[in-house]
Enzyme design. Structure first.
Site, short mmCIF file in Angstrom:
data_model
loop_
_atom_site.label_atom_id
_atom_site.label_comp_id
_atom_site.label_asym_id
_atom_site.label_seq_id
_atom_site.Cartn_x
_atom_site.Cartn_y
_atom_site.Cartn_z
N LYS A 123 0.86 -1.19 0.00
CA LYS A 123 0.00 0.00 0.00
C LYS A 123 0.90 1.24 0.00
O LYS A 123 1.80 1.36 0.84
CB LYS A 123 -0.86 -0.03 1.25
C1 E4P Z 1 -8.38 1.84 3.47
O1 E4P Z 1 -7.57 1.05 3.04
C2 E4P Z 1 -8.22 2.55 4.74
O2 E4P Z 1 -7.51 1.72 5.61
C3 E4P Z 1 -9.52 2.87 5.41
O3 E4P Z 1 -10.64 2.48 4.65
C4 E4P Z 1 -9.60 4.25 5.98
O4 E4P Z 1 -10.84 4.41 6.60
P1 E4P Z 1 -11.15 5.57 7.67
O5 E4P Z 1 -11.39 6.83 6.92
O6 E4P Z 1 -12.39 5.09 8.36
O7 E4P Z 1 -9.96 5.65 8.58
#
Ligand code: E4P
Length: 217
Positions: free
Chosen positions: A83
């Site tokens: 990522k």
């Molecule tokens: C995606 O890969 C992220 O980890 C996640 O969806 C972020 O979500 P949040 O805005 O609830 O922290």
């Protein structure tokens, strides 16, 4: 639509995987903090539970260090998906890693133009953050829809991974638009099954069944 779960909580992942609901997992530095575990240790455990891609996020902001961290994370398991943040260095790393045959997930996407760049960098997944876009007073689902149109216009193979999902309605709308994947917090994923008429109907079937005095088998 594929379902990933957005957590680093091993117990939750194990439970959802046993229901047969999981196609993958996404983690991020905040979720690792919440889990209170060593990143390599917990990520390895998750990779052993789930067959699909497990996104593990680099924390470096410059290309060289991102590549070094990606190398460390890739060695955890074969199903690691690297990522990377949606920055110029992140896109450069994405291009290099996909060229090397690695799976990549470009994260922190808030616009269709950013998603266009990620597709050009060969990302396996693009993660538009629906909930955080909604928080700004704009429409996260509109961004998903714009990305779908752009990717279809040019036949980009990058998968749209709807992220920052807060509600069951987010899941439904993302599916209607044609997002390839939704990464969903465990509680929201479990809430998808709920309907009061299902509970009520089951209750009445069980009550009538008890009155028959029968047993199956
Ligand atoms: C995606 O890969 C992220 O980890 C996640 O969806 C972020 O979500 P949040 O805005 O609830 O922290």
């Amino acid at each position: 639509m594929k379902f990933f779960v957005d957590t680093a909580d091993v117990a939750e992942i194990r439970e959802l995987n046993e229901y047969g609901l999981l196609d993958g997992v996404t983690t991020n530095p905040s979720l690792i903090l919440k889990a209170g575990r060593d990143i390599k240790e917990v990520t390895k455990e998750i990779c052993d539970i789930v067959d699909g891609p497990v996104s593990a996020e680099v924390t470096a902001v410059d290309y060289a260090e991102m590549m070094r961290e990606a190398d460390v994370l890739s060695k955890i398991a074969d199903n690691i998906c690297i990522k990377l943040p949606l920055t110029l260095d992140g896109l450069k790393a994405c291009k290099a890693l996909t060229g090397d045959g690695r799976q990549t997930n470009v994260t922190l996407c808030f616009s269709a133009n950013q998603a266009l760049l990620a597709a050009k960098a060969g990302a396996t997944y693009i993660s538009p953050f629906i909930g955080r876009i909604d928080d700004m007073g704009t429409d996260g689902m509109e961004v998903i829809s714009e990305i779908r149109t752009i990717y279809d216009n040019y036949d980009f193979q990058t998968n749209i991974l709807a992220a920052s999902i807060r509600t069951v309605n987010h899941v439904k709308l993302a599916a209607m638009i044609g997002a390839d994947v939704a990464t969903v917090p465990p509680a929201t994923l479990k809430a998808l099954v709920k309907h009061p008429l299902t509970d009520k109907g089951l209750e009445s079937f069980l009550a009538d069944w008890a009155k028959t005095g029968q047993k199956i088998g």
